[in-house]
Motif scaffolding. Structure first.
Motif, mmCIF file in Angstrom:
data_model
loop_
_atom_site.group_PDB
_atom_site.id
_atom_site.type_symbol
_atom_site.label_atom_id
_atom_site.label_comp_id
_atom_site.label_asym_id
_atom_site.label_seq_id
_atom_site.Cartn_x
_atom_site.Cartn_y
_atom_site.Cartn_z
ATOM 1 N N ASP A 75 23.069 37.695 -1.834
ATOM 2 C CA ASP A 75 24.382 37.690 -2.490
ATOM 3 C C ASP A 75 25.502 37.905 -1.469
ATOM 4 N N SER A 76 25.274 38.789 -0.520
ATOM 5 C CA SER A 76 26.288 39.022 0.509
ATOM 6 C C SER A 76 26.496 37.782 1.360
ATOM 7 N N ILE A 77 25.414 37.107 1.711
ATOM 8 C CA ILE A 77 25.526 35.879 2.504
ATOM 9 C C ILE A 77 26.327 34.826 1.750
ATOM 10 N N THR A 78 26.081 34.698 0.458
ATOM 11 C CA THR A 78 26.830 33.733 -0.348
ATOM 12 C C THR A 78 28.318 34.042 -0.325
ATOM 13 N N GLU A 79 28.672 35.318 -0.485
ATOM 14 C CA GLU A 79 30.079 35.715 -0.473
ATOM 15 C C GLU A 79 30.686 35.543 0.924
ATOM 16 N N ALA A 80 29.916 35.858 1.954
ATOM 17 C CA ALA A 80 30.410 35.694 3.326
ATOM 18 C C ALA A 80 30.705 34.225 3.620
ATOM 19 N N LYS A 81 29.821 33.354 3.188
ATOM 20 C CA LYS A 81 30.041 31.920 3.410
ATOM 21 C C LYS A 81 31.276 31.442 2.655
ATOM 22 N N ARG A 82 31.463 31.965 1.442
ATOM 23 C CA ARG A 82 32.643 31.570 0.669
ATOM 24 C C ARG A 82 33.919 31.981 1.400
ATOM 25 N N ARG A 83 33.924 33.192 1.945
ATOM 26 C CA ARG A 83 35.103 33.675 2.664
ATOM 27 C C ARG A 83 35.348 32.856 3.936
ATOM 28 N N ALA A 84 34.282 32.536 4.636
ATOM 29 C CA ALA A 84 34.431 31.749 5.860
ATOM 30 C C ALA A 84 34.952 30.350 5.549
ATOM 31 N N ASP A 85 34.434 29.748 4.479
ATOM 32 C CA ASP A 85 34.904 28.418 4.081
ATOM 33 C C ASP A 85 36.380 28.472 3.693
ATOM 34 N N ALA A 86 36.760 29.522 2.961
ATOM 35 C CA ALA A 86 38.155 29.656 2.542
ATOM 36 C C ALA A 86 39.086 29.815 3.742
ATOM 37 N N ALA A 87 38.575 30.413 4.816
ATOM 38 C CA ALA A 87 39.376 30.592 6.026
ATOM 39 C C ALA A 87 39.339 29.360 6.927
ATOM 40 N N GLY A 88 38.570 28.345 6.536
ATOM 41 C CA GLY A 88 38.494 27.114 7.320
ATOM 42 C C GLY A 88 37.680 27.237 8.595
ATOM 43 N N LEU A 89 36.744 28.191 8.638
ATOM 44 C CA LEU A 89 35.955 28.402 9.839
ATOM 45 C C LEU A 89 34.851 27.352 9.965
ATOM 46 N N THR A 90 34.661 26.864 11.143
ATOM 47 C CA THR A 90 33.606 25.868 11.397
ATOM 48 C C THR A 90 32.653 26.324 12.497
ATOM 49 N N ASN A 91 32.832 27.516 13.006
ATOM 50 C CA ASN A 91 32.011 27.994 14.124
ATOM 51 C C ASN A 91 31.066 29.129 13.739
ATOM 52 N N VAL A 92 30.705 29.183 12.433
ATOM 53 C CA VAL A 92 29.799 30.236 11.954
ATOM 54 C C VAL A 92 28.670 29.619 11.137
ATOM 55 N N GLU A 93 27.449 30.055 11.427
ATOM 56 C CA GLU A 93 26.283 29.723 10.611
ATOM 57 C C GLU A 93 25.774 31.008 9.977
ATOM 58 N N PHE A 94 25.558 30.997 8.672
ATOM 59 C CA PHE A 94 25.056 32.176 7.962
ATOM 60 C C PHE A 94 23.578 31.997 7.639
ATOM 61 N N ARG A 95 22.815 33.084 7.829
ATOM 62 C CA ARG A 95 21.391 33.057 7.515
ATOM 63 C C ARG A 95 20.982 34.388 6.906
ATOM 64 N N GLN A 96 20.134 34.330 5.895
ATOM 65 C CA GLN A 96 19.585 35.554 5.334
ATOM 66 C C GLN A 96 18.426 36.005 6.216
ATOM 67 N N ALA A 97 18.487 37.235 6.701
ATOM 68 C CA ALA A 97 17.433 37.738 7.580
ATOM 69 C C ALA A 97 17.503 39.254 7.658
ATOM 70 N N ASP A 98 16.372 39.861 7.986
ATOM 71 C CA ASP A 98 16.241 41.306 8.147
ATOM 72 C C ASP A 98 16.300 41.634 9.638
ATOM 73 N N ILE A 99 17.104 42.600 10.015
ATOM 74 C CA ILE A 99 17.208 42.984 11.422
ATOM 75 C C ILE A 99 15.849 43.325 12.017
ATOM 76 N N PHE A 100 14.940 43.871 11.221
ATOM 77 C CA PHE A 100 13.633 44.280 11.730
ATOM 78 C C PHE A 100 12.605 43.156 11.702
ATOM 79 N N ALA A 101 13.009 41.959 11.295
ATOM 80 C CA ALA A 101 12.104 40.800 11.282
ATOM 81 C C ALA A 101 12.919 39.530 11.504
ATOM 82 N N LEU A 102 13.589 39.471 12.643
ATOM 83 C CA LEU A 102 14.528 38.383 12.903
ATOM 84 C C LEU A 102 13.809 37.103 13.344
ATOM 85 N N PRO A 103 14.264 35.947 12.865
ATOM 86 C CA PRO A 103 13.600 34.670 13.145
ATOM 87 C C PRO A 103 14.130 33.981 14.401
#
Length: 272
Positions: A75-103
């Motif tokens: 849910d946080s990733i979805t909201e973060a992407k919405r905010r980034a899109d609203a700001a017109g950002l094109t240099n961010v990729e969002f991914r759901q991941a756990d700090i203790f099991a990073l891909p």
């Protein structure tokens, strides 16, 4: 700040908390990020991006860098992407991941940025060490945390301090540490980083700074304490009347003769 490692995020995920995080980010931009910038073409991992409150500032201030922002909460990733899109950002990729099991492979990033994350983790040194392995040699890590023990104000109020102590205790019970800011230097050293430099960033608020009175004292800090009322009372940490008196006294500091202070700590280190 958001939920990590399936530990309880003591502030909750309701819409008002999202608003509080955004108020906090907007109010503290210059204080926390005036010296945060990444070179053209560099790759940056933002670990624990939450709803993107810090992401937008980071990406706007370093438009030629490439950001990968992760959080454990979908849910946080979805909201973060919405905010980034609203700001017109094109240099961010969002991914759901756990700090203790990073891909990600070792030495995948030039820089790592971590803000208001370690306070929610029971194993902060392990988290820092994991993030350090993702850095290329010569890469940097930036870590920002608050410290609720740094809070002081006028008029003085034992009730307000008692309400704040409830927040500290609830976070401790959830496996986190609301006093972690003061520990950044030893934590980063223990995690294996070199050239660690920590600087305190004090928020000082009086009535000559109305934007901070509203954006920080009222909408960020006091709103955070107000948000744990039910949990603190249910746990038997405080009586309702005492908690409410403490919140009233925090609001009292926003009046013409009031003063409020809080300190964040920013650590920057290098991987040799």
């Amino acid at each position: 700040m958001s939920k990590r490692l399936n530990q309880t995020y003591v502030h909750g995920y309701h819409p008002r908390e999202n608003e509080r995080l955004q108020d906090q980010a907007g109010t503290l931009v210059d204080l926390l990020h005036c010296d945060t910038a990444y070179p053209r073409g560099s790759t940056v991992l933002e670990a624990g991006c939450g709803i993107g409150a810090q992401t937008v500032t980071l990406a706007q201030r370093s438009p030629a860098a490439r950001f990968t922002s992760i959080d454990i909460s979908a849910d946080s990733i979805t909201e973060a992407k919405r905010r980034a899109d609203a700001a017109g950002l094109t240099n961010v990729e969002f991914r759901q991941a756990d700090i203790f099991a990073l891909p990600f492979d070792a030495e995948s990033f030039d820089h790592v940025f971590v803000c208001f994350v370690l306070e929610h983790l029971s194993r902060p040194v392990e988290a820092l060490a994991i993030l350090g392995r993702l850095l290329k040699p010569g890469g940097t890590i930036t870590v920002i945390e608050g410290d609720h023990g740094s809070t002081y104000f006028h008029p003085e109020s034992p009730a307000a301090h008692a309400a704040i102590k409830c927040q500290v205790e609830l976070q401790r019970e959830a496996g986190g540490n609301a006093l972690i800011g003061r520990q950044l230097y030893p934590l980063m050293i223990e995690a294996g980083f070199d050239a660690v430099r920590v600087s305190p960033r004090m928020v000082y608020v009086d009535s000559s700074r109305p934007e901070l009175v509203d954006g920080f004292t009222r909408k960020t800090f006091t709103a955070m304490i107000e948000g744990i009322r039910e949990s603190a009372i249910a746990r038997g940490l405080i009586e309702p009347e005492s908690f409410d008196a403490g919140v009233r006294d925090l609001h009292r500091t926003t009046e013409a003769d009031g003063v409020f202070c809080y300190t964040f700590f920013k650590g920057v280190a290098t991987k040799e």
